[in-house]
Motif scaffolding. Structure first.
Motif, PDB file in Angstrom:
ATOM      1  N   VAL A  10     -18.744  -1.040 -11.686  1.00 22.71           N
ATOM      2  CA  VAL A  10     -17.731  -1.739 -12.476  1.00 22.71           C
ATOM      3  C   VAL A  10     -17.149  -2.910 -11.691  1.00 22.71           C
ATOM      4  CG1 VAL A  10     -15.449  -1.522 -13.536  1.00 22.71           C
ATOM      5  CG2 VAL A  10     -17.151   0.276 -13.864  1.00 22.71           C
ATOM      6  N   THR A  11     -16.899  -2.680 -10.400  1.00 19.11           N
ATOM      7  CA  THR A  11     -16.361  -3.749  -9.549  1.00 19.11           C
ATOM      8  C   THR A  11     -17.338  -4.913  -9.451  1.00 19.11           C
ATOM      9  OG1 THR A  11     -15.108  -2.133  -8.241  1.00 19.11           O
ATOM     10  CG2 THR A  11     -15.467  -4.308  -7.269  1.00 19.11           C
ATOM     11  N   ALA A  12     -18.617  -4.601  -9.261  1.00 13.31           N
ATOM     12  CA  ALA A  12     -19.634  -5.649  -9.166  1.00 13.31           C
ATOM     13  C   ALA A  12     -19.740  -6.423 -10.483  1.00 13.31           C
ATOM     14  CB  ALA A  12     -20.985  -5.035  -8.806  1.00 13.31           C
ATOM     15  N   LEU A  13     -19.686  -5.698 -11.605  1.00 13.14           N
ATOM     16  CA  LEU A  13     -19.753  -6.350 -12.913  1.00 13.14           C
ATOM     17  C   LEU A  13     -18.564  -7.273 -13.129  1.00 13.14           C
ATOM     18  CD1 LEU A  13     -21.099  -6.670 -15.665  1.00 13.14           C
ATOM     19  CD2 LEU A  13     -19.802  -4.667 -16.448  1.00 13.14           C
ATOM     20  N   VAL A  17     -18.587 -11.345 -13.739  1.00 12.81           N
ATOM     21  CA  VAL A  17     -17.908 -11.959 -14.886  1.00 12.81           C
ATOM     22  C   VAL A  17     -16.856 -12.953 -14.406  1.00 12.81           C
ATOM     23  CG1 VAL A  17     -16.417 -11.524 -16.873  1.00 12.81           C
ATOM     24  CG2 VAL A  17     -18.352 -10.011 -16.406  1.00 12.81           C
ATOM     25  N   GLY A  18     -16.116 -12.575 -13.347  1.00  7.84           N
ATOM     26  CA  GLY A  18     -15.099 -13.470 -12.801  1.00  7.84           C
ATOM     27  C   GLY A  18     -15.701 -14.766 -12.283  1.00  7.84           C
ATOM     28  N   LEU A  19     -16.840 -14.671 -11.605  1.00 11.13           N
ATOM     29  CA  LEU A  19     -17.514 -15.874 -11.101  1.00 11.13           C
ATOM     30  C   LEU A  19     -18.016 -16.751 -12.245  1.00 11.13           C
ATOM     31  CD1 LEU A  19     -19.535 -14.395  -8.097  1.00 11.13           C
ATOM     32  CD2 LEU A  19     -17.481 -15.823  -8.003  1.00 11.13           C
ATOM     33  N   LEU A  20     -18.460 -16.129 -13.334  1.00 13.21           N
ATOM     34  CA  LEU A  20     -18.897 -16.898 -14.493  1.00 13.21           C
ATOM     35  C   LEU A  20     -17.733 -17.692 -15.090  1.00 13.21           C
ATOM     36  CD1 LEU A  20     -21.304 -14.382 -16.299  1.00 13.21           C
ATOM     37  CD2 LEU A  20     -21.920 -16.457 -15.040  1.00 13.21           C
TER      38      LEU A  20
END
Length: 274
Positions: A10-13, A17-20
């Motif tokens: 979940v953290t990686a996802l 998403v945050g970087l996008l």
């Protein structure tokens, strides 16, 4: 072990998403530092090979009325935020701690009014403000947003959490509504007030629709109208437009960094009450 893997996934996802979401922001900053010929190089050069930052930002600030746009936006955003926070706090106090006939009915009517799209009342607002002589003035922009139903609703939820025993004790000591409001209620809901103040500042700073409709004199342009005008004149120079856009977000970053602690406290308090 499975729980740890799930949390890591979940953290990686969320990181991806945050970087996008940050991708356009990073590109904007990178483009503002480049020479115009390098802006659309592919693959993207995140770190410019040929820096042109000083020239880009100097041209934006010295060859356009950017300082005036900045001053106008600061005046409108700060005054709107102060007035909106004051009026929303007073309304929230009235709807929670002052008992009067029809209080809940009036609050429901306010919520119904909030459901009306803002675009549906723009024409009546325009007619009224022109009749009052507030068209094409900063005062008109400030009055447009000085009261917020959403702000009243949000703050009312926090005001409800304040124990009425504090108020009753103050009344027994002879305190009136003004003293209770300023000395007891506001200190107890300071994180919520700070959170709303930050949100109100951001909303006002980014507002484009109201200045577009209610302001026509260029000397009164807020930063959003100024950037739009600058983009029309220099649309073919993306490095300059991006430099102007980057300049516009500095106050938002400063406000958020300074108020981040209060925002987190406000969210945490809301979560505890929930």
């Amino acid at each position: 072990m499975n729980l740890s893997i799930r949390k890591a996934s979940v953290t990686a996802l969320m990181l991806i998403v945050g970087l996008l979401f940050l991708f356009p922001f990073f590109w904007m900053i990178s483009a503002s530092l480049k020479q115009e010929i390098d802006v659309f190089n592919f693959p993207i050069e995140w770190i410019p090979k040929h820096w042109n930052a000083i020239q880009n930002y100097t041209q934006v600030w010295e060859k356009t009325p950017f300082p005036q746009y900045y001053a106008n936006s600061i005046i409108v955003a700060v005054m709107t935020t102060l007035m909106s926070v004051l009026f929303s706090c007073m309304a929230a106090y009235g709807f929670t701690k002052v008992k009067f006939k029809g209080r809940d009915v009036i609050f429901i009517i306010l919520l119904v009014v909030y459901m009306i799209p803002h675009q549906a009342i723009l024409v009546p607002q325009f007619i009224i403000f022109r009749w009052l002589g507030l068209y094409d003035t900063h005062l008109g922009l400030i009055f447009l947003n000085c009261f917020s139903v959403l702000g009243t609703f949000l703050l009312r939820q926090f005001f409800l959490s304040v124990n009425d025993e504090f108020i009753e004790s103050a009344r027994m000591d002879g305190a009136g509504h003004a003293r209770i409001f300023l000395s007891i209620i506001l200190p107890l809901v300071k994180p919520a007030v700070a959170t709303y103040a930050i949100l109100r500042f951001i909303w006002t700073w980014n507002d484009y629709q109201n200045p577009l409709i209610f302001i026509k004199s260029q000397k009164l342009f807020t930063l959003q109208l100024g950037i739009q005008s600058f983009g029309n004149e220099n649309g073919q120079f993306y490095s300059l437009v991006m430099a102007g856009a980057v300049s516009a977000i500095f106050p938002l970053l400063i406000v958020f960094v300074l108020g981040q602690k209060h925002v987190i406290e406000g969210i945490s308090a809301g979560g505890v009450k929930g």
